[in-house]
Design an enzyme around this catalytic site. Structure first.
Site, PDB file in Angstrom:
ATOM      1  CE  LYS A 174      15.637  26.197  38.780  1.00  0.00           C
ATOM      2  NZ  LYS A 174      14.815  27.434  38.736  1.00  0.00           N
ATOM      3  CB  SER A 185      17.381  30.107  40.135  1.00  0.00           C
ATOM      4  OG  SER A 185      16.053  29.737  39.769  1.00  0.00           O
ATOM      5  CB  SER A 188      14.369  31.432  37.664  1.00  0.00           C
ATOM      6  OG  SER A 188      14.951  32.174  38.702  1.00  0.00           O
TER       7      SER A 188
HETATM    8  N1  GLN Z   1      16.128  36.002  40.677  1.00  0.00           N
HETATM    9  C1  GLN Z   1      14.876  35.993  41.364  1.00  0.00           C
HETATM   10  C2  GLN Z   1      15.087  35.589  42.803  1.00  0.00           C
HETATM   11  O1  GLN Z   1      16.188  35.467  43.188  1.00  0.00           O
HETATM   12  C3  GLN Z   1      13.929  35.072  40.681  1.00  0.00           C
HETATM   13  C4  GLN Z   1      14.203  33.660  40.986  1.00  0.00           C
HETATM   14  C5  GLN Z   1      13.271  32.718  40.311  1.00  0.00           C
HETATM   15  O2  GLN Z   1      12.537  33.069  39.390  1.00  0.00           O
HETATM   16  N2  GLN Z   1      13.288  31.498  40.795  1.00  0.00           N
HETATM   17  O3  GLN Z   1      14.165  35.407  43.535  1.00  0.00           O
END
Ligand code: GLN
Length: 502
Positions: free
Chosen positions: A82, A157, A181
């Site tokens: 990532k 994400s 995420s």
């Molecule tokens: N979807 C969640 C957010 O927008 C979690 C994101 C993540 O785990 N990086 O914060």
């Protein structure tokens, strides 16, 4: 096992690739080339990578082959990272325009450990900007599509990593999970994704979003692969002040044992607040049905199942959306137009404050700005106690619910997400609907406990994820139960997309 056919290399598990490499039935160059060919053919459509350097990857594979180390552990197997993982000399953007053109001078510990293990870096994957989002539509570099249905999101994400692995553009990948995420994109693309115990995988060199929540972890097509990748990145790191000084957990062994399907003596708690009676708003029936069937499979393997109530879990979403933006507003202050990447308006007439403001105005996308504003507000004097302070108290209540639950059961389970992958564009203008995608994953993040998502079937042709949560440092339990479920449900779900099962 016989050597995999060349054309099957991109559907073969990493564990089987390692065996074939070790037996010299395959070379790292052949595997790497198979993946690079597939990236060249498919990634125009999927958009899973932000950066691929085929020549560098092939040169690295040649080096591993020449050294004769391919198949020793992970050596010779390609991997994708990532783009939140800092990589020496390799562009790293965290999905943001503000880091465009930045080539870090060092490796994150996760990247360094995978390098030392002899893996071949295929490239850096797309993501929501600074890991804020649940669909990978918040990237400054375009959307990523779900290989199961290109009109749908691959989760977020870590959606570039999930699409790459599910689409056969990487055997496995590293994601990061702050509120879900890793688990949510894994669930929506039919993969296995694990968020390790907070502090058990180094955060050194991960571009910080919410430091008290961020963890890196594996995304893979099988439970065993996820365990192997996890073992390679885990363990104490003096460069991370929150790193736990405990031995690397034994996970692959647990995954192998779990596949035997004997769960007698295991106590499983179904979390009422995550899709149980009276808590089903927003949950799709197909998700609830697959979840119930998976629970029945666990029971069939000897597990003792009961319902467990965790009342504070209902407050996880508002607490998370105060804590994470608060920490983000502080972490993102470092992007000032001076130290990294983009600089706007530095024409000699403007002072530092103006250049900083212009750079941040143009460099950050709307979701990142929303969170910086929200977080700055929540931390401001006069509001701090009312918002941030209250959210921290809720966090404590959530941890207590976990402790009480784990006094009675070995693992807690829930669906990973309330719905299957949603259509591109359907939530991007509705932040609250987007945040709801994290309903089930947030409690484990806030409490720092490990949680895995393993596929439990399809609803309307789209993957459904099953979440297994365990006490801190009991990541092995997640893998054991996940492996049992994977075996009992007919093997890795991803094989139904690739046709490898046929
Ligand atoms: N979807 C969640 C957010 O927008 C979690 C994101 C993540 O785990 N990086 O914060």
């Amino acid at each position: 096992m016989s050597a995999p056919e060349r054309s099957d290399l991109t559907t073969t598990s990493a564990a089987d690739l390692a065996r074939a490499l070790k037996a010299r039935e395959l070379s790292s160059v052949e595997v790497t080339r198979a993946y690079l060919d597939r990236i060249a053919a498919e990634d125009g459509r999927l958009g899973s990578y932000l950066h691929v350097d085929a020549d560098v990857a092939l040169a690295r594979a040649e080096e591993i082959d020449a050294a004769g180390s391919a198949g020793d552990g992970l050596a010779g197997i390609p991997v994708a990272l990532k783009d939140v993982v800092v990589t020496e000399g390799v562009p790293t953007t965290s999905g943001s325009k503000i880091l465009e053109g930045w080539r870090p001078p060092y490796d994150a510990t996760v990247a360094a450990r995978l390098k030392a293990a002899g893996t071949v870096l295929l490239g850096k994957t797309n993501m929501d900007e600074f890991a804020m989002g649940s669909s990978t539509e918040n990237s400054a570099y375009g959307v990523t599509r779900n290989p199961w249905d290109p009109e749908r999101i691959p989760g977020g994400s870590s959606g570039g990593s999930s699409a790459a692995v599910a689409g056969g553009l990487a055997p496995w990948a590293i994601g990061t999970d702050t509120g879900g995420s890793i688990r949510q994109p894994a669930a929506l693309t039919g993969l296995v994704g694990h968020k390790p115990t907070y502090g058990s995988v180094s955060r050194y060199g991960l571009i910080a979003f919410s430091s008290s929540l961020d963890q890196a972890g594996p995304m893979a097509r099988t439970v065993l692969d996820a365990a192997l990748l996890h073992e390679a990145i885990a363990g104490h790191d003096p460069l991370d002040s929150t790193s736990i000084d405990s031995p690397v957990p034994v996970l692959a062994e647990c995954a192998r044992r779990g596949a035997d399907g004997d769960l007698s003596g295991l106590k499983v708690g179904v979390v009422r607040e995550l899709g149980g009676e009276g808590h089903r708003d927003g949950y799709e029936q197909g998700v609830l049905d697959r979840f119930a069937e998976a629970v029945a499979l666990l029971e069939g393997m000897g597990a003792e199942v009961r319902e467990v109530s965790c009342p504070a879990f209902d407050l996880a979403l508002p607490a998370y959306y105060l804590i994470a933006p608060s920490e983000a507003s502080s972490n993102l202050a470092r992007f000032d137009g001076v130290r990294y990447g983009l600089r706007v308006g530095d024409d000699g007439d403007r002072d530092l404050d103006e250049v900083m403001a212009l750079t941040r105005e143009q460099g950050f996308g709307p979701e990142v700005k929303r969170r910086i504003i929200l977080g700055t507000y929540a931390l401001s004097s006069g509001y701090y106690e009312a918002y941030y302070g209250q959210a921290q108290k809720v966090r404590t209540l959530i941890s207590r619910d976990f402790s009480a639950g784990f006094a009675d059961v070995d693992v807690l389970v829930s669906p990973t997400t309330p719905t299957v992958a949603f259509p591109l564009g359907s939530r991007v203008d509705d932040p609250v609907a987007m945040y709801a995608a994290d309903l089930c994953t947030l409690p484990a993040s806030l409490a720092g406990v490990p949680a895995i998502s393993v596929p439990c079937g399809l609803s309307d042709g789209l993957p459904v994820g099953f979440q297994i949560m365990a006490p801190a440092l009991a990541d092995d339990r997640c893998y054991q139960v996940a492996a049992a479920l994977e075996a009992a449900s007919g093997g890795p779900l991803i094989d139904r997309l690739t046709g490898a099962a046929a």
